[in-house]
Design a protein around this motif. Structure first.
Motif, PDB file in Angstrom:
ATOM      1  N   GLY A   9       0.467  -1.425   0.265  1.00 17.85           N
ATOM      2  CA  GLY A   9       0.227   0.238  -0.073  1.00 17.85           C
ATOM      3  C   GLY A   9       0.716   1.841   0.036  1.00 17.85           C
ATOM      4  N   SER A  12       0.068   7.144   2.561  1.00 21.59           N
ATOM      5  CA  SER A  12       0.271   7.917   3.519  1.00 21.59           C
ATOM      6  C   SER A  12       1.316   6.976   4.413  1.00 21.59           C
ATOM      7  CB  SER A  12      -1.007   8.811   4.673  1.00 21.59           C
ATOM      8  OG  SER A  12      -1.391   9.341   3.560  1.00 21.59           O
ATOM      9  N   GLY A  13       1.181   6.256   4.762  1.00 17.62           N
ATOM     10  CA  GLY A  13       1.644   5.542   6.238  1.00 17.62           C
ATOM     11  C   GLY A  13       2.912   4.636   5.226  1.00 17.62           C
ATOM     12  N   GLU A  32       1.520  -1.601  -4.847  1.00 17.76           N
ATOM     13  CA  GLU A  32       0.276  -0.904  -4.437  1.00 17.76           C
ATOM     14  C   GLU A  32      -0.383  -1.506  -6.118  1.00 17.76           C
ATOM     15  OE1 GLU A  32      -1.462   2.145  -3.239  1.00 17.76           O
ATOM     16  OE2 GLU A  32      -2.471   1.589  -4.811  1.00 17.76           O
ATOM     17  N   ASN A  33      -1.715  -1.424  -6.033  1.00 17.13           N
ATOM     18  CA  ASN A  33      -3.006  -1.813  -6.635  1.00 17.13           C
ATOM     19  C   ASN A  33      -3.455  -0.440  -7.491  1.00 17.13           C
ATOM     20  OD1 ASN A  33      -4.793  -1.325  -5.105  1.00 17.13           O
ATOM     21  ND2 ASN A  33      -5.041  -3.020  -4.664  1.00 17.13           N
ATOM     22  N   THR A  39      -5.582   7.038  -0.635  1.00 17.26           N
ATOM     23  CA  THR A  39      -6.444   8.029  -0.195  1.00 17.26           C
ATOM     24  C   THR A  39      -6.410   9.454   0.085  1.00 17.26           C
ATOM     25  OG1 THR A  39      -7.792   5.623   1.251  1.00 17.26           O
ATOM     26  CG2 THR A  39      -8.294   8.333   1.781  1.00 17.26           C
ATOM     27  N   LYS A  48     -10.616  17.107  -0.820  1.00 19.57           N
ATOM     28  CA  LYS A  48     -11.738  17.141  -0.252  1.00 19.57           C
ATOM     29  C   LYS A  48     -11.006  19.342   0.324  1.00 19.57           C
ATOM     30  CE  LYS A  48     -11.111  17.842   4.860  1.00 19.57           C
ATOM     31  NZ  LYS A  48     -10.950  16.959   5.278  1.00 19.57           N
ATOM     32  N   ALA A 112      -1.547  -7.825  -3.717  1.00 23.62           N
ATOM     33  CA  ALA A 112      -0.799  -8.409  -3.191  1.00 23.62           C
ATOM     34  C   ALA A 112      -1.774  -9.048  -2.119  1.00 23.62           C
ATOM     35  CB  ALA A 112      -0.209  -7.427  -2.005  1.00 23.62           C
ATOM     36  N   TYR A 175     -17.479  12.808  10.092  1.00 19.80           N
ATOM     37  CA  TYR A 175     -17.177  14.297   9.916  1.00 19.80           C
ATOM     38  C   TYR A 175     -16.745  14.940   8.376  1.00 19.80           C
ATOM     39  CZ  TYR A 175     -11.994  12.722   8.405  1.00 19.80           C
ATOM     40  OH  TYR A 175     -10.901  12.071   7.525  1.00 19.80           O
ATOM     41  N   ARG A 260     -16.087   4.127   7.182  1.00 16.94           N
ATOM     42  CA  ARG A 260     -15.315   3.317   5.746  1.00 16.94           C
ATOM     43  C   ARG A 260     -14.651   1.747   7.103  1.00 16.94           C
ATOM     44  NH1 ARG A 260     -12.614   6.403   2.402  1.00 16.94           N
ATOM     45  NH2 ARG A 260     -10.712   5.650   2.223  1.00 16.94           N
ATOM     46  N   ASP A 300      -5.131   3.450   8.681  1.00 18.50           N
ATOM     47  CA  ASP A 300      -6.016   2.851   8.489  1.00 18.50           C
ATOM     48  C   ASP A 300      -6.244   1.959   8.516  1.00 18.50           C
ATOM     49  OD1 ASP A 300      -6.798   6.460   8.031  1.00 18.50           O
ATOM     50  OD2 ASP A 300      -8.095   5.896   6.595  1.00 18.50           O
ATOM     51  N   THR A 308      -4.058  10.955   8.309  1.00 27.82           N
ATOM     52  CA  THR A 308      -2.867  11.118   7.367  1.00 27.82           C
ATOM     53  C   THR A 308      -1.927  11.350   8.493  1.00 27.82           C
ATOM     54  OG1 THR A 308      -3.726  11.387   5.337  1.00 27.82           O
ATOM     55  CG2 THR A 308      -1.950  12.353   5.311  1.00 27.82           C
ATOM     56  N   PRO A 309      -1.387  12.652   8.818  1.00 35.00           N
ATOM     57  CA  PRO A 309      -0.065  11.898   9.914  1.00 35.00           C
ATOM     58  C   PRO A 309      -0.114  11.408  10.832  1.00 35.00           C
ATOM     59  CG  PRO A 309      -1.730  14.199   9.801  1.00 35.00           C
ATOM     60  CD  PRO A 309      -2.225  13.092   8.920  1.00 35.00           C
TER      61      PRO A 309
HETATM   62  P1  FAD Z   1      -4.576   4.856   2.326  1.00 34.37           P
HETATM   63  O1  FAD Z   1      -4.001   6.439   2.746  1.00 34.37           O
HETATM   64  O2  FAD Z   1      -5.882   4.496   2.555  1.00 34.37           O
HETATM   65  O3  FAD Z   1      -3.223   3.889   1.362  1.00 34.37           O
HETATM   66  C1  FAD Z   1      -3.858   2.145   1.344  1.00 34.37           C
HETATM   67  C2  FAD Z   1      -2.976   2.357  -0.239  1.00 34.37           C
HETATM   68  O4  FAD Z   1      -3.417   0.557  -0.281  1.00 34.37           O
HETATM   69  C3  FAD Z   1      -4.118   3.121  -1.499  1.00 34.37           C
HETATM   70  O5  FAD Z   1      -3.551   3.220  -2.253  1.00 34.37           O
HETATM   71  C4  FAD Z   1      -4.604   1.010  -2.186  1.00 34.37           C
HETATM   72  O6  FAD Z   1      -4.887   1.032  -3.112  1.00 34.37           O
HETATM   73  C5  FAD Z   1      -3.054   0.595  -1.341  1.00 34.37           C
HETATM   74  N1  FAD Z   1      -3.630  -1.569  -1.188  1.00 34.37           N
HETATM   75  C6  FAD Z   1      -5.027  -1.329  -0.592  1.00 34.37           C
HETATM   76  N2  FAD Z   1      -5.137  -3.052  -0.708  1.00 34.37           N
HETATM   77  C7  FAD Z   1      -3.699  -3.370  -1.714  1.00 34.37           C
HETATM   78  C8  FAD Z   1      -3.430  -4.524  -1.951  1.00 34.37           C
HETATM   79  N3  FAD Z   1      -4.246  -5.744  -1.219  1.00 34.37           N
HETATM   80  N4  FAD Z   1      -2.825  -4.403  -3.029  1.00 34.37           N
HETATM   81  C9  FAD Z   1      -2.167  -3.511  -2.861  1.00 34.37           C
HETATM   82  N5  FAD Z   1      -1.809  -2.202  -2.944  1.00 34.37           N
HETATM   83  C10 FAD Z   1      -3.247  -2.301  -1.638  1.00 34.37           C
HETATM   84  N6  FAD Z   1      -7.117  12.886   7.134  1.00 34.37           N
HETATM   85  C11 FAD Z   1      -6.258  14.061   8.077  1.00 34.37           C
HETATM   86  O7  FAD Z   1      -5.662  14.192   8.519  1.00 34.37           O
HETATM   87  N7  FAD Z   1      -7.285  15.276   7.013  1.00 34.37           N
HETATM   88  C12 FAD Z   1      -8.304  15.212   6.397  1.00 34.37           C
HETATM   89  O8  FAD Z   1      -8.409  16.308   6.516  1.00 34.37           O
HETATM   90  C13 FAD Z   1      -8.000  14.185   5.907  1.00 34.37           C
HETATM   91  N8  FAD Z   1      -9.912  13.969   4.733  1.00 34.37           N
HETATM   92  C14 FAD Z   1     -10.326  13.209   4.130  1.00 34.37           C
HETATM   93  C15 FAD Z   1     -11.218  13.242   3.792  1.00 34.37           C
HETATM   94  C16 FAD Z   1     -11.780  12.005   2.904  1.00 34.37           C
HETATM   95  C17 FAD Z   1     -13.020  12.264   2.130  1.00 34.37           C
HETATM   96  C18 FAD Z   1     -11.843  10.526   3.504  1.00 34.37           C
HETATM   97  C19 FAD Z   1     -11.927   9.379   2.917  1.00 34.37           C
HETATM   98  C20 FAD Z   1     -10.580  10.480   3.991  1.00 34.37           C
HETATM   99  C21 FAD Z   1      -9.945  11.658   4.940  1.00 34.37           C
HETATM  100  N9  FAD Z   1      -8.459  11.800   5.725  1.00 34.37           N
HETATM  101  C22 FAD Z   1      -8.425  12.769   6.321  1.00 34.37           C
HETATM  102  C23 FAD Z   1      -7.973  10.651   6.075  1.00 34.37           C
HETATM  103  C24 FAD Z   1      -6.522  10.385   5.590  1.00 34.37           C
HETATM  104  O9  FAD Z   1      -7.027  10.027   3.950  1.00 34.37           O
HETATM  105  C25 FAD Z   1      -6.521   8.820   5.611  1.00 34.37           C
HETATM  106  O10 FAD Z   1      -6.673   8.729   7.380  1.00 34.37           O
HETATM  107  C26 FAD Z   1      -4.911   7.829   5.111  1.00 34.37           C
HETATM  108  O11 FAD Z   1      -5.137   8.039   3.682  1.00 34.37           O
HETATM  109  C27 FAD Z   1      -5.007   6.728   5.371  1.00 34.37           C
HETATM  110  O12 FAD Z   1      -4.249   6.260   4.885  1.00 34.37           O
HETATM  111  P2  FAD Z   1      -3.154   4.783   4.766  1.00 34.37           P
HETATM  112  O13 FAD Z   1      -1.290   4.811   4.661  1.00 34.37           O
HETATM  113  O14 FAD Z   1      -3.108   4.063   6.155  1.00 34.37           O
HETATM  114  O15 FAD Z   1      -3.671   4.371   3.497  1.00 34.37           O
END
Ligand code: FAD
Length: 444
Positions: A9, A12-13, A32-33, A39, A48, A112, A175, A260, A300, A308-309
């Motif tokens: 994935g 952000s993380g 990454e898929n 997100t 947003k 994956a 939110y 979610r 997430d 994100t942070p």
């Molecule tokens: P993600 O960013 O979701 O990344 C996961 C990645 O894994 C994706 O690219 C996905 O394609 C990939 N993936 C999934 N399954 C597989 C697989 N089997 N194989 C390969 N790749 C895979 N947060 C803030 O801090 N401030 C904000 O203002 C805010 N606004 C938001 C508004 C909306 C509408 C939404 C939906 C979310 C918002 N967030 C905000 C939350 C924030 O976007 C998430 O907390 C953050 O993106 C989480 O990061 P992550 O790395 O955990 O996952």
């Protein structure tokens, strides 16, 4: 080849974890898929915030008009705006890809799936690593009634909205639902907000939420508390929404933002000892380790605080811990500041009085509310409210809850006071900046 680390994935993380691990000398691969950046970049924070900025146009113009300026009403070119937003996101996708390439991280496109604790399948390729980080994030879920209903959109869909509707029905009270309600209401759209509970933004300070509800943009938002949507049908060019009390709402667009769900389906976790919670998120210990000792998870997908942070810091912390624990930064994952991009915006960090009471902490609050100077000529209504939650024992600031046009920017810096355990006396010692709104929090 056996990698030191495979990250699943590139959101952000995941990107942060992969980069820091690679900086520490680990051989890293990233799977990454979808689009790079996850997100936040593609269907979350970034688009947003562009929506939010655009939504302020009528409010800003009304204020300048109150200063005596003659300004004609704005013409929003929605199609052009979406094109510009998409172009910027494509630029960010490339930046994320470049971060991976520049750090010599092997990128493998595809989904994956674990086929053992040290092996995954991507397409037809088997990849092996000593350690794995699952950072697959989450996706929008619809309520049971609306699952599979093609007339109902999620936050993923709204970012490619073709044209601005006149009426919108939004389901949800978190939110994401509330931000969209305020964004579109400020753009002049009539909103019906359907929420199953009694209190929207239920984890936020109640006075702050009441203040927000009173700041209803031109009364464009109608909230239906303790209601759910049971049916959505298309009738010619409009949609007919039926609520559980049989009430009918006619609308041009339906958005469901009721939560979610973690992306753990189809990851092959049944081939490992990784355990998941009832809501599909991954179970980890405080060092982000799953029940399979070489598999970790951040962001997430563990459903801790889904921002994100937070995902970035978890990824950073984990990469340091796994590949160079001498350099580890201990983050404060308890006092996490957060903002809601409504208008006015909400900013919050630390405990509310309600939470303090639940934790048997003796606390009190100080509040102030007023109209910001900027709007002197526009309105008589108050647009700013600040609240400090203070410990009775030693005057430590336990929580800060604010609502104002710039609350998101303010809360970032105010949060340092809660993390540093500063006291009310530290606030009082600080000389104010005049004339500002924020001086009111120093002199509260
Ligand atoms: P993600 O960013 O979701 O990344 C996961 C990645 O894994 C994706 O690219 C996905 O394609 C990939 N993936 C999934 N399954 C597989 C697989 N089997 N194989 C390969 N790749 C895979 N947060 C803030 O801090 N401030 C904000 O203002 C805010 N606004 C938001 C508004 C909306 C509408 C939404 C939906 C979310 C918002 N967030 C905000 C939350 C924030 O976007 C998430 O907390 C953050 O993106 C989480 O990061 P992550 O790395 O955990 O996952």
């Amino acid at each position: 080849m056996i990698y030191d680390l495979i990250v699943i994935g590139a959101g952000s993380g995941g990107v942060r974890a992969a980069r820091i691990a690679s900086v520490h000398g680990a051989k890293v691969a990233m799977i990454e898929n979808n689009k790079f950046g996850g997100t936040c970049v593609n269907v979350g924070c970034v688009p947003k915030k562009f929506f939010y900025y655009l939504s302020q146009i009528n409010k800003d113009i009304a204020n300048y008009k109150s200063y005596g300026c003659k300004i004609s009403d704005p013409q929003i070119n929605w199609r052009k705006f979406i094109q510009k937003k998409d172009k910027e996101i494509t630029r960010l996708n490339t930046i994320y890809e470049n971060i991976l390439n520049n750090n010599k991280i092997k990128i493998i496109k595809g989904s994956a799936k674990f086929i053992g604790s040290k092996k995954i399948l991507v397409g037809k390729k088997i990849l092996q690593a000593k350690k794995f980080i699952i950072a697959t994030g989450g996706k929008p879920k619809k309520t049971d009634f609306l699952e599979g209903n093609k007339h109902v959109n999620t936050s993923d869909d709204i970012f490619s909205l073709k044209k601005l509707p006149k009426r919108m029905t939004i389901e949800g009270g978190g939110y994401i639902a509330i931000e969209f309600a305020y964004i579109f209401a400020n753009l002049g759209i009539s909103i019906n907000l359907i929420y199953r509970g009694k209190r929207i933004l239920k984890t936020f300070d109640e006075d702050i939420v009441d203040f927000l509800i009173k700041n209803n943009p031109n009364n464009k938002i109608k909230i239906h508390f303790e209601k759910t949507i049971t049916e959505v049908n298309k009738l010619k060019k409009e949609y007919v929404v039926r609520l559980d009390d049989k009430k009918i709402i006619k609308t041009d667009y339906v958005l469901s933002a009721t939560g979610r769900i973690a992306n753990t389906k189809n990851l092959g976790l049944e081939k490992t000892k990784v355990q998941i919670n009832d809501n599909h998120s991954i179970k980890v210990n405080r060092h982000f380790q799953t029940h399979e000792k070489n598999i970790y998870a951040v962001g997430d997908v563990i459903d801790y605080v889904n921002l994100t942070p937070v995902a970035i810091r978890q990824g950073h912390f984990l990469a340091d811990k796994l590949f160079n624990n001498k350099k580890m930064i201990e983050y404060d994952f308890t006092n996490i500041p957060t903002a809601v991009f409504t208008s006015p915006q909400i900013g919050t960090v630390g405990l509310t009085l309600e939470m303090a009471k639940k934790n048997k902490i003796d606390a009190y609050e100080l509040t102030t509310s007023f109209k910001s100077m900027k709007k002197t000529f526009l309105t008589k209504d108050k647009d700013t409210f600040y609240k400090l939650v203070i410990s009775k024992k030693d005057k430590t600031i336990l929580g800060i809850h604010i609502i104002s046009d710039d609350a998101a920017e303010l809360i970032q810096l105010l949060a340092v006071n809660v993390v540093a355990r500063n006291t009310l006396d530290d606030f009082k010692k600080t000389v104010a900046v005049h004339p500002t709104s924020s001086e009111e929090i120093i002199t509260i």
